[in-house]
Structure formats: structure tokens, C-alpha cells
Design a protein around this motif. Structure first.
Motif, PDB file in Angstrom:
ATOM      1  N   ALA A   1      54.819 127.033 -18.349  1.00 20.08           N
ATOM      2  CA  ALA A   1      53.751 128.020 -18.524  1.00 20.08           C
ATOM      3  C   ALA A   1      54.134 129.112 -19.507  1.00 20.08           C
ATOM      4  CB  ALA A   1      53.385 128.639 -17.176  1.00 20.08           C
ATOM      5  N   TRP A   2      55.454 129.348 -19.691  1.00 17.38           N
ATOM      6  CA  TRP A   2      55.893 130.455 -20.534  1.00 17.38           C
ATOM      7  C   TRP A   2      56.126 130.014 -21.972  1.00 17.38           C
ATOM      8  CZ3 TRP A   2      58.219 128.435 -16.286  1.00 17.38           C
ATOM      9  CH2 TRP A   2      59.352 127.662 -16.493  1.00 17.38           C
ATOM     10  N   ARG A   3      55.828 128.732 -22.261  1.00 20.46           N
ATOM     11  CA  ARG A   3      56.021 128.258 -23.628  1.00 20.46           C
ATOM     12  C   ARG A   3      54.686 127.851 -24.233  1.00 20.46           C
ATOM     13  NH1 ARG A   3      61.077 125.303 -25.293  1.00 20.46           N
ATOM     14  NH2 ARG A   3      62.754 126.421 -24.268  1.00 20.46           N
TER      15      ARG A   3
ATOM     16  N   TYR B   1      48.924 128.799 -24.994  1.00 19.48           N
ATOM     17  CA  TYR B   1      49.706 128.537 -23.790  1.00 19.48           C
ATOM     18  C   TYR B   1      48.992 127.480 -22.941  1.00 19.48           C
ATOM     19  CZ  TYR B   1      52.812 132.327 -24.927  1.00 19.48           C
ATOM     20  OH  TYR B   1      53.755 133.089 -25.551  1.00 19.48           O
ATOM     21  N   PRO B   2      49.750 126.744 -22.113  1.00 18.75           N
ATOM     22  CA  PRO B   2      49.145 125.639 -21.350  1.00 18.75           C
ATOM     23  C   PRO B   2      47.885 126.037 -20.579  1.00 18.75           C
ATOM     24  CG  PRO B   2      51.516 125.588 -21.098  1.00 18.75           C
ATOM     25  CD  PRO B   2      51.202 126.815 -21.893  1.00 18.75           C
ATOM     26  N   TRP B   3      47.887 127.220 -19.976  1.00 25.06           N
ATOM     27  CA  TRP B   3      46.731 127.596 -19.154  1.00 25.06           C
ATOM     28  C   TRP B   3      45.483 127.867 -19.998  1.00 25.06           C
ATOM     29  CZ3 TRP B   3      45.286 132.628 -20.308  1.00 25.06           C
ATOM     30  CH2 TRP B   3      46.272 133.433 -20.887  1.00 25.06           C
ATOM     31  N   GLN B   4      45.670 127.935 -21.313  1.00 26.72           N
ATOM     32  CA  GLN B   4      44.501 128.136 -22.174  1.00 26.72           C
ATOM     33  C   GLN B   4      43.887 126.802 -22.606  1.00 26.72           C
ATOM     34  OE1 GLN B   4      46.898 130.634 -24.848  1.00 26.72           O
ATOM     35  NE2 GLN B   4      45.417 132.278 -24.547  1.00 26.72           N
TER      36      GLN B   4
ATOM     37  N   PRO C   1      63.219 130.731 -15.459  1.00 28.80           N
ATOM     38  CA  PRO C   1      61.920 131.310 -15.819  1.00 28.80           C
ATOM     39  C   PRO C   1      60.845 131.028 -14.757  1.00 28.80           C
ATOM     40  CG  PRO C   1      62.781 129.973 -17.629  1.00 28.80           C
ATOM     41  CD  PRO C   1      63.699 129.780 -16.466  1.00 28.80           C
ATOM     42  N   HIS C   2      60.935 129.819 -14.162  1.00 32.29           N
ATOM     43  CA  HIS C   2      59.956 129.458 -13.138  1.00 32.29           C
ATOM     44  C   HIS C   2      60.047 130.410 -11.936  1.00 32.29           C
ATOM     45  CE1 HIS C   2      57.384 126.613 -10.936  1.00 32.29           C
ATOM     46  NE2 HIS C   2      58.055 127.058  -9.890  1.00 32.29           N
ATOM     47  N   ALA C   3      61.276 130.835 -11.610  1.00 28.84           N
ATOM     48  CA  ALA C   3      61.471 131.678 -10.426  1.00 28.84           C
ATOM     49  C   ALA C   3      61.188 133.151 -10.695  1.00 28.84           C
ATOM     50  CB  ALA C   3      62.901 131.507  -9.904  1.00 28.84           C
TER      51      ALA C   3
ATOM     52  N   ILE D   1      57.519 138.755 -18.045  1.00 32.77           N
ATOM     53  CA  ILE D   1      56.774 137.514 -17.784  1.00 32.77           C
ATOM     54  C   ILE D   1      55.290 137.694 -18.104  1.00 32.77           C
ATOM     55  CG2 ILE D   1      58.338 136.372 -16.174  1.00 32.77           C
ATOM     56  CD1 ILE D   1      56.706 137.557 -13.889  1.00 32.77           C
ATOM     57  N   PRO D   2      54.982 137.941 -19.382  1.00 35.81           N
ATOM     58  CA  PRO D   2      53.571 138.149 -19.753  1.00 35.81           C
ATOM     59  C   PRO D   2      52.738 136.880 -19.564  1.00 35.81           C
ATOM     60  CG  PRO D   2      54.911 137.942 -21.717  1.00 35.81           C
ATOM     61  CD  PRO D   2      55.857 137.950 -20.555  1.00 35.81           C
ATOM     62  N   TRP D   3      53.426 135.734 -19.422  1.00 34.13           N
ATOM     63  CA  TRP D   3      52.710 134.459 -19.326  1.00 34.13           C
ATOM     64  C   TRP D   3      52.185 134.199 -17.930  1.00 34.13           C
ATOM     65  CZ3 TRP D   3      55.254 131.802 -15.588  1.00 34.13           C
ATOM     66  CH2 TRP D   3      56.589 132.165 -15.358  1.00 34.13           C
ATOM     67  N   HIS D   4      52.642 134.975 -16.933  1.00 36.78           N
ATOM     68  CA  HIS D   4      52.312 134.624 -15.556  1.00 36.78           C
ATOM     69  C   HIS D   4      50.861 134.946 -15.207  1.00 36.78           C
ATOM     70  CE1 HIS D   4      52.654 134.900 -11.069  1.00 36.78           C
ATOM     71  NE2 HIS D   4      53.052 133.686 -11.347  1.00 36.78           N
ATOM     72  N   ALA D   5      50.309 134.166 -14.278  1.00 36.51           N
ATOM     73  CA  ALA D   5      48.901 134.287 -13.911  1.00 36.51           C
ATOM     74  C   ALA D   5      48.518 135.715 -13.524  1.00 36.51           C
ATOM     75  CB  ALA D   5      48.595 133.327 -12.763  1.00 36.51           C
TER      76      ALA D   5
END
Lengths: 277, 263
Positions: free
Chosen positions: A110-112, A152-155, B174-176, B249-253
Motif C-alpha cells: 500500500a505504501w508503494r 497508489y494501489p488503493w487508487q 512498513p505493514h506494521a 505513513i501518509p499512504w495509510h487509510a
């Protein structure tokens, strides 16, 4: 250092190429028994078959028949309890170079971004990033993701996520593509579209594909040969050649040859009384 | 005018509006029901106490903040490696986890005097009390974060011939992170409580000490002022971690609303 290129194989030549191809992946008496708290559980009975170089082999079977176990053993992720798997004459003893895997879920990080997710394969294998960056972009374009590489994947939609995971499986130019029900989580229409796409990708890249699926029409549509597995513990019920010319179109799914073959394969499951989904 | 309007209507102002409303209700209640000041002081008395005692409150809250940060730092230092051991080893998990849960049911306030006996009246008993409260949430959340990595994710990494270190650095850690951060947020607020508990039982400095003294003297305005300062410490530390989370973690939901808002 040579730049890795997408191998291009003319569509019409596929059949002729296959006839001449030698066994590439060889499974010889391969079996798997899991140890559980309630004693050993036999997942796959000894199976023996070959996959030829450049071939598209689909495996269909009911849930829990050991299809995924078989694929994981070919990938070197699971050791076989008995028998031997060899690829191009070399015994499989663990994860190896020449393979890319697509799972049922896209398992993107998710972060890539899409591009960085594709490049994960290169980073993990400690290959030179600069050399494969262009190939990653070519694949992203080939799978119709151009313009989305920084997303990003969620997009992305489910289908697009799965395209990204196909790019990731192909970016290091493996000779084998292993796909474990890759379109099982997609809606029916996206799934048909992805089948067409996969056929095109396979034609363009000329990879050897082992494709696991629940769907009989999907298997017949895509594969050169369809291997039918019986219920747990899994064993080979039959192997069918699919003599339908390529490239195949969705329209062909109504043709007599197509319908006959899917009906024949379906017969295996009705006879076993397992086609409950 | 419109700028002022914008500021006043900003969603970030909403908690402040609520506080204003509560203050007004507080004041009204005291006047209407004639509550004597030795039970509840009027808001303006508390504000006065805040003003008069401000230098002292700042000095004492610095002491409490250091004790909190010390305990919180120790919680991270010991909590995360402990969580890693538990997440990656069934043996360690089976030995340590039940004991850890057991230790959490011991009320810290009951054993805090013991630390004073052992370590005197300095900062150490407070740090230990803060650590004991802050440690557990970090361990629990971190274990959960590392254990929730999908098996397919691990299979994927293995198929890429990734080493264990690569898998850890690029996938598991990163997942955690989101889970670790939620543990840190709970932990830091509990560490403040721990530090104050430490100050209650044996100390001659800190906001907890001020509370103790004010209570003894029936100085309710000072007591309320100390409570205000204490909650400010908690809020500031919480917000600091929240900001760090946004950066890391700007990518997190949980952060995506903001990502969308800035096209």
C-alpha cells in the motif's frame, strides 16, 4: 549487459512452436502430505506430467483439491513430500530465479506506487534497478496501466491492481509465469477482459504459463492444455488438448468446439458430485 | 471580516467551541445551584489561579513531561523488541505473553510506593511508573501489526528470493507501522498518567505533586488549574505523535482523506 527485452512471438506460430517444444517443467510422482494435529492429511496424490516450453497449461479442479499446493511446489515455496520437480533439467529445491507469481489477491504494498510495486521484484532479487526500470515501464504500458505508474494501489480498481501484479511477476523476465486463480476475485465482466489481456500478454512475451482456476470456460479459453484435477486428495483426472485456433475471441466461447470441451470437462465434476459452486 | 469568519468556522475550531460552551454551562451551574467554591471553583477562579501560578505550573509540568517522555521512551525501547520476539517466536509468545497480561492486571498505583522505597524521591520512580503504563499498549499493537501480514505477502517475498531481513524491512515493518502508531498514541497518554501516579506517591516536584498539595490545602482553583495543564501535556504529546504518523505513513487509510483533499 544486455537490456532485457520483451520476447515477441507471432500468434500463428504458437501451435507449431508448441508441437516442437520439449518438456520444460517436469513433475515426476510429486505428492504432498500435510502434517496436522489430527495426523497427516494427503493433499496431492503422486502426479506426473510435463509442461512444455512456451505452453499455457491450465489446471481446473474443485476447491481444496491441491491446485494451489501444486503451484507452490513448482514455485519452490513448498517442498514436495515425494517425487521430484525439475525445470529445464534442474531440480527445484527452493525459490528460484526463473519464475514470477500472480496470486489471487494482488498483494500490492500500500505504501508503494504501481511502479515501485513492480520494481519490488528487482529490489528483492538484488538486480540492477536502472537496467529494469525501462522494462517495468514497458510492461506497465503493455498491460494498459500507462499514466497510472505513480498511483497508489488503493487508487486503482481491482482489475488494474491485478494488472500491476502481473507486471511485477514479469519484470525480471522469468521464463515461467505461475498464476494462482489470478482473476478469481474480479467481477465477471472485468474477468473476461482480463482473460483477453492475458492471452495478448502471453502471445507477446511467450512465457510458459501454469494457470490455476476454478472456471472451466476460463481454462479452455486461455490454455493449450487443460489439466483436470479430482477432489482432495488431488490427482490428475484427465488432460485435454484445446484445439481452438489463436488468437481466441470471446465470441468463440459460443462455438461448438469450445462448448463441447467445457461440457466434457464439466462432466468430471458432475460425476464426482462436487460442482457445488 | 471573511478571514475571521473562516477561522471561526474552521472544523479545527469545533473542540474549542465545545470547551467554551462547557465553560459557560459550568459557570451557569455554579450560579444557579449556588455550588459552594470548596466543592467546585468558578471558571474565572481557575483562570486566575492559572495566571497567578503560571511560572510554577510551567516549571512543575516540565518535570512531569520529562518523566513522561522518559517512561514513553523506555516503553518504545523495550516494547517494540519485545513485540518482535513475541510475533516471531511461538516459544517466546507462550512464555512471555500470559505473564505480560498478568502483570497488567496489577494496579500500578499499588506498587508505585515500592519504587519510591527502591529508588528514592527522584525522577526514577516516575519514569518507571510511566514506563509500566506505556509499555503494554505498544507491545499489544506491535504484535498485532506484525502478525497481520498476509501469508501471501510472505509467499510473494519468498518467491522473489528475498532474505529475512529484506522481507522484514520492505514488507513486515512498513505493514506494521499503522498498528505501531496506534499503540504509541495510547501509550503516550497513559505514560502521562503513569508519571502523575509516580508523583502522587512520593515526590516533591511535578504536576502530580502540585495536585497533591492543592488537594491537601483545599485550594481547588489551583487543583483545577493543575488539571488543565496536565491535560495540555497529554494533548500536546498526542498531537506530536499524530503529526509524526502523518509524515511517516501518509499512504495509510486513516490518512487518505487528506491525501485526496490536496490534489
Amino acid at each position: 549487459m544486455t537490456q532485457p527485452q520483451l520476447r515477441v512471438v507471432a500468434g500463428g506460430a504458437a501451435a507449431a512452436r508448441l508441437a516442437a517444444a520439449r518438456p520444460f517443467i517436469r513433475l515426476d510422482g510429486v505428492a504432498k502430505t500435510y502434517k496436522t494435529a489430527d495426523g497427516p492429511v494427503e493433499s496431492v496424490k503422486p502426479v506426473t506430467f510435463d509442461i512444455r516450453e512456451g505452453e499455457f497449461l491450465a489446471i481446473v479442479g474443485p476447491s481444496g483439491c491441491g491446485k494451489s499446493t501444486l503451484l507452490k511446489m513448482v514455485a519452490g515455496l513448498l517442498p514436495a513430500t515425494a517425487g521430484e520437480i525439475s525445470i529445464d533439467g534442474r531440480r527445484v529445491a527452493g525459490p528460484h530465479e526463473g519464475v514470477g507469481i500472480v496470486f489471487q489477491s494482488p498483494v500490492l504494498l500500500a505504501w508503494r506506487t504501481v511502479f515501485d510495486n513492480v520494481m519490488l521484484q528487482i529490489e528483492m532479487r538484488k538486480l540492477a534497478r536502472a537496467e529494469y526500470a525501462q522494462r517495468a515501464m514497458d510492461l506497465i504500458e503493455m498491460t494498459g496501466l500507462a499514466g497510472f505508474e505513480k498511483k497508489y494501489p488503493w487508487q486503482l480498481s481491482g482489475g488494474m491492481q491485478q494488472r500491476a501484479s502481473i507486471c511485477r511477476a514479469l519484470v525480471h523476465d522469468p521464463r515461467i509465469l505461475l498464476m494462482d486463480e489470478p482473476f478469481g476475485a474480479l467481477d465477471a465482466m472485468t474477468r473476461e477482459k482480463m482473460n483477453l489481456e492475458l492471452q495478448r500478454i502471453w502471445h507477446t512475451t511467450g512465457k510458459t504459463v501454469l494457470f490455476i482456476t476454478h472456471s472451466i470456460p476460463e481454462a479452455v479459453f486461455l490454455a493449450d492444455r487443460v489439466l483436470v484435477m479430482s477432489e482432495r486428495p488431488g490427482s490428475i483426472a484427465a488432460i485435454y488438448d484445446v484445439n481452438i485456433p489463436r488468437p481466441r475471441s470471446l465470441r468463440m466461447m459460443g462455438d461448438a468446439a469450445f462448448v463441447d470441451l467445457t461440457q466434457t470437462i464439466r462432466g468430471h465434476f458432475y460425476a464426482q458430485g462436487t460442482l457445488d459452486h | 471580516m471573511s478571514l475571521l469568519r473562516k477561522i471561526l468556522l474552521n472544523p479545527a475550531m469545533r473542540p474549542i467551541w465545545l470547551i467554551v460552551v462547557l465553560l459557560v454551562l459550568w459557570d451557569l451551574a455554579i450560579r444557579l445551584f449556588k455550588i459552594p467554591p470548596y466543592l467546585i471553583p468558578a471558571p474565572q477562579k481557575v483562570v486566575e489561579a492559572l495566571q497567578n501560578e503560571w511560572p510554577r505550573l510551567v516549571k512543575e509540568s516540565t518535570v512531569t513531561t520529562w518523566a513522561t517522555l522518559g517512561g514513553f521512551g523506555l516503553s518504545i525501547l523495550f516494547g517494540i523488541p519485545m513485540a518482535l520476539l513475541i510475533a516471531y517466536s511461538r516459544t517466546v509468545e507462550s512464555f512471555v505473553y500470559p505473564l505480560l497480561v498478568f502483570s497488567q492486571s496489577v494496579p500500578k498505583i499499588a506498587i508505585a510506593p515500592l519504587f519510591v522505597v527502591w529508588f528514592g524521591f527522584g525522577i526514577i520512580p516516575k519514569v518507571i511508573a510511566a514506563f509500566l503504563l506505556g509499555f503494554f499498549p505498544i507491545v499489544v499493537s506491535t504484535v498485532m501489526g506484525f502478525k497481520s501480514v498476509e501469508p501471501e505477502m510472505i509467499d510473494l517475498a519468498r518467491s522473489m528470493k528475498a532474505s529475512r531481513l529484506q522481507t522484514f524491512m520492505r514488507i513486515s515493518l512498513p505493514h506494521a507501522m499503522p498498528a505501531i502508531f496506534s499503540g504509541l498514541k495510547v501509550s503516550v497518554t497513559l505514560a502521562v498518567v503513569g508519571a502523575v501516579v509516580g508523583e502522587f506517591v512520593g515526590s516533591n516536584s511535578g504536576i502530580g505533586y502540585v495536585l497533591q498539595i492543592a488537594n491537601g490545602n483545599f485550594d481547588l482553583p489551583l487543583m483545577f488549574a493543575a488539571l488543565v495543564v496536565l491535560s495540555m501535556i497529554g494533548v500536546v504529546l498526542f498531537v506530536a505523535i499524530d503529526l509524526l504518523e502523518r509524515v511517516m505513513i501518509p499512504w495509510h487509510a486513516s490518512q487518505r482523506g487528506d491525501v485526496h483533499a490536496t490534489p
